[in-house]
Design a protein around this motif. Structure first.
Motif, PDB file in Angstrom:
ATOM      1  N   THR A  19       2.205  39.309 -30.494  1.00  0.00           N
ATOM      2  CA  THR A  19       3.737  39.353 -30.720  1.00  0.00           C
ATOM      3  C   THR A  19       4.831  39.142 -29.723  1.00  0.00           C
ATOM      4  O   THR A  19       4.062  38.680 -28.635  1.00  0.00           O
ATOM      5  CB  THR A  19       3.911  41.048 -30.855  1.00  0.00           C
ATOM      6  OG1 THR A  19       3.525  41.721 -29.702  1.00  0.00           O
ATOM      7  CG2 THR A  19       2.964  41.752 -32.128  1.00  0.00           C
ATOM      8  N   PHE A  20       5.950  38.946 -30.394  1.00  0.00           N
ATOM      9  CA  PHE A  20       6.970  38.558 -29.119  1.00  0.00           C
ATOM     10  C   PHE A  20       6.927  39.465 -28.040  1.00  0.00           C
ATOM     11  O   PHE A  20       7.294  40.771 -28.405  1.00  0.00           O
ATOM     12  CB  PHE A  20       8.254  38.156 -29.759  1.00  0.00           C
ATOM     13  CG  PHE A  20       9.274  37.620 -28.984  1.00  0.00           C
ATOM     14  CD1 PHE A  20       9.222  36.274 -28.757  1.00  0.00           C
ATOM     15  CD2 PHE A  20      10.233  38.670 -28.386  1.00  0.00           C
ATOM     16  CE1 PHE A  20      10.388  35.710 -28.007  1.00  0.00           C
ATOM     17  CE2 PHE A  20      11.288  37.825 -27.643  1.00  0.00           C
ATOM     18  CZ  PHE A  20      11.257  36.483 -27.498  1.00  0.00           C
ATOM     19  N   GLY A  21       6.804  39.097 -26.838  1.00  0.00           N
ATOM     20  CA  GLY A  21       6.871  40.106 -25.582  1.00  0.00           C
ATOM     21  C   GLY A  21       7.886  40.892 -25.433  1.00  0.00           C
ATOM     22  O   GLY A  21       7.882  42.053 -25.416  1.00  0.00           O
ATOM     23  N   PRO A  22       8.975  40.312 -24.869  1.00  0.00           N
ATOM     24  CA  PRO A  22      10.112  41.233 -24.443  1.00  0.00           C
ATOM     25  C   PRO A  22      11.073  41.690 -25.486  1.00  0.00           C
ATOM     26  O   PRO A  22      11.214  41.129 -26.775  1.00  0.00           O
ATOM     27  CB  PRO A  22      10.763  40.158 -23.509  1.00  0.00           C
ATOM     28  CG  PRO A  22      10.947  39.023 -24.109  1.00  0.00           C
ATOM     29  CD  PRO A  22       9.495  39.055 -24.667  1.00  0.00           C
ATOM     30  N   PRO A  23      11.880  42.940 -25.112  1.00  0.00           N
ATOM     31  CA  PRO A  23      12.624  43.394 -26.226  1.00  0.00           C
ATOM     32  C   PRO A  23      13.807  42.459 -26.326  1.00  0.00           C
ATOM     33  O   PRO A  23      14.215  41.600 -25.690  1.00  0.00           O
ATOM     34  CB  PRO A  23      13.307  44.630 -25.660  1.00  0.00           C
ATOM     35  CG  PRO A  23      12.469  44.908 -24.481  1.00  0.00           C
ATOM     36  CD  PRO A  23      11.910  43.616 -24.001  1.00  0.00           C
ATOM     37  N   CYS A  24      14.195  42.203 -27.852  1.00  0.00           N
ATOM     38  CA  CYS A  24      15.144  41.328 -28.437  1.00  0.00           C
ATOM     39  C   CYS A  24      16.458  42.054 -28.713  1.00  0.00           C
ATOM     40  O   CYS A  24      16.429  43.282 -29.123  1.00  0.00           O
ATOM     41  CB  CYS A  24      14.670  40.898 -29.833  1.00  0.00           C
ATOM     42  SG  CYS A  24      13.463  39.339 -29.509  1.00  0.00           S
ATOM     43  N   MET A  25      17.490  41.233 -28.345  1.00  0.00           N
ATOM     44  CA  MET A  25      18.724  41.843 -28.706  1.00  0.00           C
ATOM     45  C   MET A  25      18.737  41.586 -30.281  1.00  0.00           C
ATOM     46  O   MET A  25      18.205  40.750 -30.866  1.00  0.00           O
ATOM     47  CB  MET A  25      20.034  41.287 -28.123  1.00  0.00           C
ATOM     48  CG  MET A  25      20.084  41.758 -26.706  1.00  0.00           C
ATOM     49  SD  MET A  25      21.339  41.183 -25.784  1.00  0.00           S
ATOM     50  CE  MET A  25      21.018  39.311 -25.478  1.00  0.00           C
ATOM     51  N   PHE A  26      19.697  42.045 -31.053  1.00  0.00           N
ATOM     52  CA  PHE A  26      19.834  41.631 -32.508  1.00  0.00           C
ATOM     53  C   PHE A  26      21.328  41.572 -33.031  1.00  0.00           C
ATOM     54  O   PHE A  26      21.634  41.440 -34.151  1.00  0.00           O
ATOM     55  CB  PHE A  26      19.207  42.902 -33.401  1.00  0.00           C
ATOM     56  CG  PHE A  26      19.734  44.341 -32.917  1.00  0.00           C
ATOM     57  CD1 PHE A  26      21.022  44.876 -33.506  1.00  0.00           C
ATOM     58  CD2 PHE A  26      19.309  44.953 -31.900  1.00  0.00           C
ATOM     59  CE1 PHE A  26      21.476  46.016 -33.065  1.00  0.00           C
ATOM     60  CE2 PHE A  26      19.507  46.051 -31.420  1.00  0.00           C
ATOM     61  CZ  PHE A  26      20.716  46.531 -31.898  1.00  0.00           C
ATOM     62  N   ARG A  27      22.261  41.312 -32.065  1.00  0.00           N
ATOM     63  CA  ARG A  27      23.591  40.869 -32.423  1.00  0.00           C
ATOM     64  C   ARG A  27      23.983  39.359 -31.793  1.00  0.00           C
ATOM     65  O   ARG A  27      23.253  38.973 -30.747  1.00  0.00           O
ATOM     66  CB  ARG A  27      24.743  41.735 -32.102  1.00  0.00           C
ATOM     67  CG  ARG A  27      24.489  43.157 -32.767  1.00  0.00           C
ATOM     68  CD  ARG A  27      24.512  43.430 -34.077  1.00  0.00           C
ATOM     69  NE  ARG A  27      25.813  42.662 -34.543  1.00  0.00           N
ATOM     70  CZ  ARG A  27      25.992  42.483 -35.904  1.00  0.00           C
ATOM     71  NH1 ARG A  27      24.927  42.443 -36.714  1.00  0.00           N
ATOM     72  NH2 ARG A  27      26.999  42.249 -36.202  1.00  0.00           N
ATOM     73  N   VAL A  28      24.561  38.490 -32.544  1.00  0.00           N
ATOM     74  CA  VAL A  28      24.604  37.105 -32.097  1.00  0.00           C
ATOM     75  C   VAL A  28      25.297  37.093 -30.640  1.00  0.00           C
ATOM     76  O   VAL A  28      26.319  37.787 -30.303  1.00  0.00           O
ATOM     77  CB  VAL A  28      25.651  36.331 -32.893  1.00  0.00           C
ATOM     78  CG1 VAL A  28      25.990  34.722 -32.479  1.00  0.00           C
ATOM     79  CG2 VAL A  28      24.729  36.309 -34.345  1.00  0.00           C
TER      80      VAL A  28
END
Length: 244
Positions: A114-123
């Motif tokens: 899976t993608f490791g670090p936390p992702c933001m979700f707004r541009v």
């Protein structure tokens, strides 16, 4: 040229980041995840640190000694209490997590990695850097230093595209053999034009040149997104050797 991912085992061979072990003690294989992104970050603060870079550049070798590096990251990475409120996953905020999964079409990854670090979700609409004093004759105190910086970052934007999972071609992989899935470099001005969404708020910025004068410098970093969120942090003073 990009290759669309059809089978779960392929990426497991390419990248092992973010794996979680199966709960079955008799099974040594990691558990399969239906989602590429298992952690989202709703950042509420920013931290910035400046240092003299003497570390390793995966693509180009060692950075030149004496170049200034800025570590810019979400406070989510620095405080456990903040992490509990900002991190969105199946355990902390299941309804919000499921909503983000559906919004990004991240429903059929079915892979061990899976993608490791936390992702933001707004541009992301901007990441900008200024200084408390003149950097050189073309960059006076308070003006943008973005054209003097490169950025190292992690993003899932190129992997999860309109509900499809996309992998680099073998030729593209060979260009960055030591990089993890989603690990990228760019000039800061180029990064700002990309308007990335699924990006981790942990950036390493590197100056391509030193200031004109030897002195103590304080850098202020500002992050903004499409919702009007604005996070700002300043570094402690750092003594930098000037070019004169």
């Amino acid at each position: 040229m990009k290759a669309i991912l059809f089978t779960g085992g392929l990426l497991f061979l390419l990248s092992g980041s973010g794996c979680s072990k199966s709960s079955d003690p008799n099974n040594d294989l990691p558990s399969i995840s239906p989602q590429l992104i298992k952690l989202y970050d709703d950042p509420q603060g920013l931290v910035a640190e400046a240092s003299e870079q003497q570390g390793f550049d995966k693509l180009h070798g060692f950075y030149p000694t004496g170049k200034t590096m800025l570590d810019v990251r979400s406070t989510t990475f620095t405080d456990n209490a903040i992490m509990q409120t900002c991190i969105i996953n199946k355990s902390t905020q299941p309804e919000r997590f499921d909503s983000l999964v559906r919004a990004h079409g991240d429903t059929h990854w079915n892979n061990w990695s899976t993608f490791g670090p936390p992702c933001m979700f707004r541009v992301t609409t901007g990441l900008h850097v200024t200084c408390d004093r003149d950097y050189d004759t073309n960059h006076l105190a308070g003006t943008l230093l973005d054209d003097l910086l490169t950025i190292h970052y992690m993003s899932a934007d190129g992997i999860l595209v309109d509900g499809e999972y996309i992998l680099p071609s073998p030729a593209e992989e060979e260009l960055k053999p030591n990089y993890q899935m989603g690990e990228c470099d760019a000039k800061l001005n180029e990064f700002n034009n990309m308007r990335l969404k699924l990006v981790s708020l942990r950036f390493t910025l590197l100056f391509i040149k030193n200031p004109s004068e030897t002195s103590d410098y304080v850098f202020t970093c500002t992050y903004t997104n499409e919702d009007g969120k604005k996070l700002t942090a300043s570094t402690d003073p750092l003594r930098i050797q000037g070019e004169r």
